[in-house]
Design a protein around this motif. Structure first.
Motif, PDB file in Angstrom:
ATOM      1  N   ILE A  39     -59.512  79.082  17.101  1.00 53.62           N
ATOM      2  CA  ILE A  39     -59.763  77.835  17.551  1.00 53.62           C
ATOM      3  C   ILE A  39     -60.322  77.573  16.103  1.00 53.62           C
ATOM      4  O   ILE A  39     -61.654  77.426  16.211  1.00 53.62           O
ATOM      5  CB  ILE A  39     -60.032  77.295  19.227  1.00 53.62           C
ATOM      6  N   GLN A  40     -59.851  76.561  15.804  1.00 54.34           N
ATOM      7  CA  GLN A  40     -60.617  75.306  14.163  1.00 54.34           C
ATOM      8  C   GLN A  40     -60.515  74.230  14.697  1.00 54.34           C
ATOM      9  O   GLN A  40     -61.848  73.942  14.347  1.00 54.34           O
ATOM     10  CB  GLN A  40     -59.878  75.671  12.971  1.00 54.34           C
ATOM     11  N   GLY A  41     -60.267  73.174  15.881  1.00 49.99           N
ATOM     12  CA  GLY A  41     -60.240  72.321  15.674  1.00 49.99           C
ATOM     13  C   GLY A  41     -60.159  71.534  17.006  1.00 49.99           C
ATOM     14  O   GLY A  41     -58.539  72.297  17.888  1.00 49.99           O
ATOM     15  N   TRP A  42     -60.618  70.233  17.507  1.00 52.34           N
ATOM     16  CA  TRP A  42     -59.453  69.804  18.803  1.00 52.34           C
ATOM     17  C   TRP A  42     -60.201  68.096  18.762  1.00 52.34           C
ATOM     18  O   TRP A  42     -60.878  67.958  17.972  1.00 52.34           O
ATOM     19  CB  TRP A  42     -59.946  70.570  20.205  1.00 52.34           C
ATOM     20  N   CYS A  43     -59.749  67.976  19.519  1.00 54.14           N
ATOM     21  CA  CYS A  43     -60.012  66.169  19.805  1.00 54.14           C
ATOM     22  C   CYS A  43     -59.064  65.929  20.981  1.00 54.14           C
ATOM     23  O   CYS A  43     -58.067  66.516  21.636  1.00 54.14           O
ATOM     24  CB  CYS A  43     -59.817  65.242  18.623  1.00 54.14           C
ATOM     25  N   TRP A  44     -59.406  64.678  21.845  1.00 57.19           N
ATOM     26  CA  TRP A  44     -58.882  64.007  22.844  1.00 57.19           C
ATOM     27  C   TRP A  44     -59.312  62.696  23.081  1.00 57.19           C
ATOM     28  O   TRP A  44     -60.981  62.537  22.457  1.00 57.19           O
ATOM     29  CB  TRP A  44     -59.112  65.189  24.191  1.00 57.19           C
ATOM     30  N   GLY A  45     -58.930  62.230  23.791  1.00 59.66           N
ATOM     31  CA  GLY A  45     -58.944  60.925  23.922  1.00 59.66           C
ATOM     32  C   GLY A  45     -58.452  60.438  25.086  1.00 59.66           C
ATOM     33  O   GLY A  45     -57.945  61.028  25.982  1.00 59.66           O
ATOM     34  N   TYR A  46     -58.304  59.119  25.216  1.00 59.46           N
ATOM     35  CA  TYR A  46     -57.881  58.037  26.438  1.00 59.46           C
ATOM     36  C   TYR A  46     -56.788  56.890  25.506  1.00 59.46           C
ATOM     37  O   TYR A  46     -57.132  56.865  25.179  1.00 59.46           O
ATOM     38  CB  TYR A  46     -58.546  57.345  27.139  1.00 59.46           C
ATOM     39  N   HIS A  47     -55.386  57.011  26.410  1.00 59.93           N
ATOM     40  CA  HIS A  47     -54.305  56.603  26.274  1.00 59.93           C
ATOM     41  C   HIS A  47     -54.768  55.116  27.668  1.00 59.93           C
ATOM     42  O   HIS A  47     -54.456  55.574  28.679  1.00 59.93           O
ATOM     43  CB  HIS A  47     -53.068  56.776  26.371  1.00 59.93           C
ATOM     44  N   LEU A  48     -54.559  53.975  26.828  1.00 60.15           N
ATOM     45  CA  LEU A  48     -55.222  53.705  28.067  1.00 60.15           C
ATOM     46  C   LEU A  48     -54.199  51.548  28.107  1.00 60.15           C
ATOM     47  O   LEU A  48     -53.966  50.929  27.058  1.00 60.15           O
ATOM     48  CB  LEU A  48     -56.964  52.816  27.868  1.00 60.15           C
ATOM     49  N   PRO A  49     -54.134  51.020  28.820  1.00 59.44           N
ATOM     50  CA  PRO A  49     -53.468  49.706  29.068  1.00 59.44           C
ATOM     51  C   PRO A  49     -54.272  47.986  29.143  1.00 59.44           C
ATOM     52  O   PRO A  49     -55.509  49.279  29.539  1.00 59.44           O
ATOM     53  CB  PRO A  49     -52.452  49.852  30.492  1.00 59.44           C
ATOM     54  N   ARG A  50     -53.557  47.231  28.787  1.00 61.15           N
ATOM     55  CA  ARG A  50     -54.543  46.657  27.811  1.00 61.15           C
ATOM     56  C   ARG A  50     -54.030  45.057  29.065  1.00 61.15           C
ATOM     57  O   ARG A  50     -52.254  45.284  29.550  1.00 61.15           O
ATOM     58  CB  ARG A  50     -53.970  46.022  26.980  1.00 61.15           C
ATOM     59  N   PRO A  51     -54.843  44.653  29.306  1.00 60.62           N
ATOM     60  CA  PRO A  51     -54.171  43.377  29.890  1.00 60.62           C
ATOM     61  C   PRO A  51     -52.457  42.427  29.553  1.00 60.62           C
ATOM     62  O   PRO A  51     -51.716  41.702  30.044  1.00 60.62           O
ATOM     63  CB  PRO A  51     -55.246  42.064  29.845  1.00 60.62           C
ATOM     64  N   ASP A  52     -52.655  42.553  28.158  1.00 60.20           N
ATOM     65  CA  ASP A  52     -51.609  41.770  27.425  1.00 60.20           C
ATOM     66  C   ASP A  52     -50.496  42.654  27.597  1.00 60.20           C
ATOM     67  O   ASP A  52     -49.238  41.800  26.401  1.00 60.20           O
ATOM     68  CB  ASP A  52     -52.195  41.570  25.512  1.00 60.20           C
ATOM     69  N   ALA A  53     -50.815  44.093  27.504  1.00 55.95           N
ATOM     70  CA  ALA A  53     -48.603  44.531  28.607  1.00 55.95           C
ATOM     71  C   ALA A  53     -49.029  45.319  27.017  1.00 55.95           C
ATOM     72  O   ALA A  53     -48.221  46.202  27.089  1.00 55.95           O
ATOM     73  CB  ALA A  53     -47.766  43.622  28.717  1.00 55.95           C
ATOM     74  N   SER A  54     -50.004  45.506  26.173  1.00 49.82           N
ATOM     75  CA  SER A  54     -49.973  46.340  25.067  1.00 49.82           C
ATOM     76  C   SER A  54     -50.588  47.926  25.635  1.00 49.82           C
ATOM     77  O   SER A  54     -51.661  47.568  26.796  1.00 49.82           O
ATOM     78  CB  SER A  54     -50.298  45.967  23.939  1.00 49.82           C
ATOM     79  N   SER A  55     -51.345  48.732  24.884  1.00 48.26           N
ATOM     80  CA  SER A  55     -51.788  50.217  25.092  1.00 48.26           C
ATOM     81  C   SER A  55     -53.152  49.730  24.025  1.00 48.26           C
ATOM     82  O   SER A  55     -52.696  49.496  23.084  1.00 48.26           O
ATOM     83  CB  SER A  55     -51.599  51.041  26.209  1.00 48.26           C
ATOM     84  N   MET A  56     -53.644  50.699  24.100  1.00 47.01           N
ATOM     85  CA  MET A  56     -54.848  51.497  22.989  1.00 47.01           C
ATOM     86  C   MET A  56     -55.039  52.672  23.256  1.00 47.01           C
ATOM     87  O   MET A  56     -55.143  53.392  24.079  1.00 47.01           O
ATOM     88  CB  MET A  56     -56.295  50.180  23.034  1.00 47.01           C
ATOM     89  N   LEU A  57     -55.989  53.144  22.777  1.00 45.31           N
ATOM     90  CA  LEU A  57     -56.189  54.568  22.066  1.00 45.31           C
ATOM     91  C   LEU A  57     -57.641  54.391  22.237  1.00 45.31           C
ATOM     92  O   LEU A  57     -57.881  53.902  21.254  1.00 45.31           O
ATOM     93  CB  LEU A  57     -55.327  55.712  21.315  1.00 45.31           C
ATOM     94  N   CYS A  58     -58.391  55.539  22.966  1.00 43.57           N
ATOM     95  CA  CYS A  58     -59.980  55.298  22.501  1.00 43.57           C
ATOM     96  C   CYS A  58     -60.023  56.954  22.211  1.00 43.57           C
ATOM     97  O   CYS A  58     -59.758  58.259  22.994  1.00 43.57           O
ATOM     98  CB  CYS A  58     -60.445  55.519  23.611  1.00 43.57           C
ATOM     99  N   LEU A  59     -60.232  57.571  21.159  1.00 45.57           N
ATOM    100  CA  LEU A  59     -60.759  58.715  20.515  1.00 45.57           C
ATOM    101  C   LEU A  59     -62.011  59.049  21.047  1.00 45.57           C
ATOM    102  O   LEU A  59     -62.566  58.769  20.648  1.00 45.57           O
ATOM    103  CB  LEU A  59     -60.974  59.152  19.196  1.00 45.57           C
TER     104      LEU A  59
END
Length: 107
Positions: A39-59
Motif C-alpha cells: 500500500i503506497q497511499g490512500w484517500c477518502w472523503g464525502y459526497h454531499l448533497p447541497r440545498p441547490d440540488a447540486s452536490s459537492m465533494l469534501c476530501l
C-alpha cells in the motif's frame, strides 16, 4: 476496490481497525494506491448533497507513504477522487489543510 484493501489501508495509515461498515458507506468514496501487495497511499472523503440540488465533494484525507511521495501517487489519487465525484454529480470540491502542511499545499 475490495473491502479488504480499504481495511488494510485504514490499518496502515491510521493504525486502527476500520469501523463497521466504513468500506460500504454510501457517499464516502475511497481509493487506495498499491504496487503488488504494498500500500503506497490512500484517500477518502464525502459526497454531499447541497440545498441547490447540486452536490459537492469534501476530501477528508489523502496520505502517501514518505518513500513514495513526489512520484504522482497523490495526484493520481486526487484525480480518481475528483473523477468519482464528477460521476456522482459533484460540481464543487473542498479540501482543508493546515498552513504548515507543505506536501498537501504543493499537491
Amino acid at each position: 476496490m475490495s473491502t479488504g484493501l480499504l481495511e488494510r489501508a485504514v490499518r496502515h495509515f491510521k493504525g486502527v481497525e476500520a469501523g463497521r461498515g466504513f468500506a460500504q458507506t454510501p457517499g464516502a468514496p475511497a481509493f487506495v494506491a498499491v504496487a503488488g501487495e504494498e500500500i503506497q497511499g490512500w484517500c477518502w472523503g464525502y459526497h454531499l448533497p447541497r440545498p441547490d440540488a447540486s452536490s459537492m465533494l469534501c476530501l477528508h484525507e489523502l496520505d502517501v507513504e514518505a518513500a513514495h511521495r513526489r512520484q504522482g501517487i497523490g495526484r493520481d489519487l486526487l484525480r480518481a477522487f475528483i473523477a468519482e465525484g464528477t460521476k456522482l454529480g459533484a460540481t464543487k470540491m473542498f479540501l482543508f489543510t493546515g498552513a504548515d502542511n507543505a506536501p498537501a499545499r504543493s499537491l
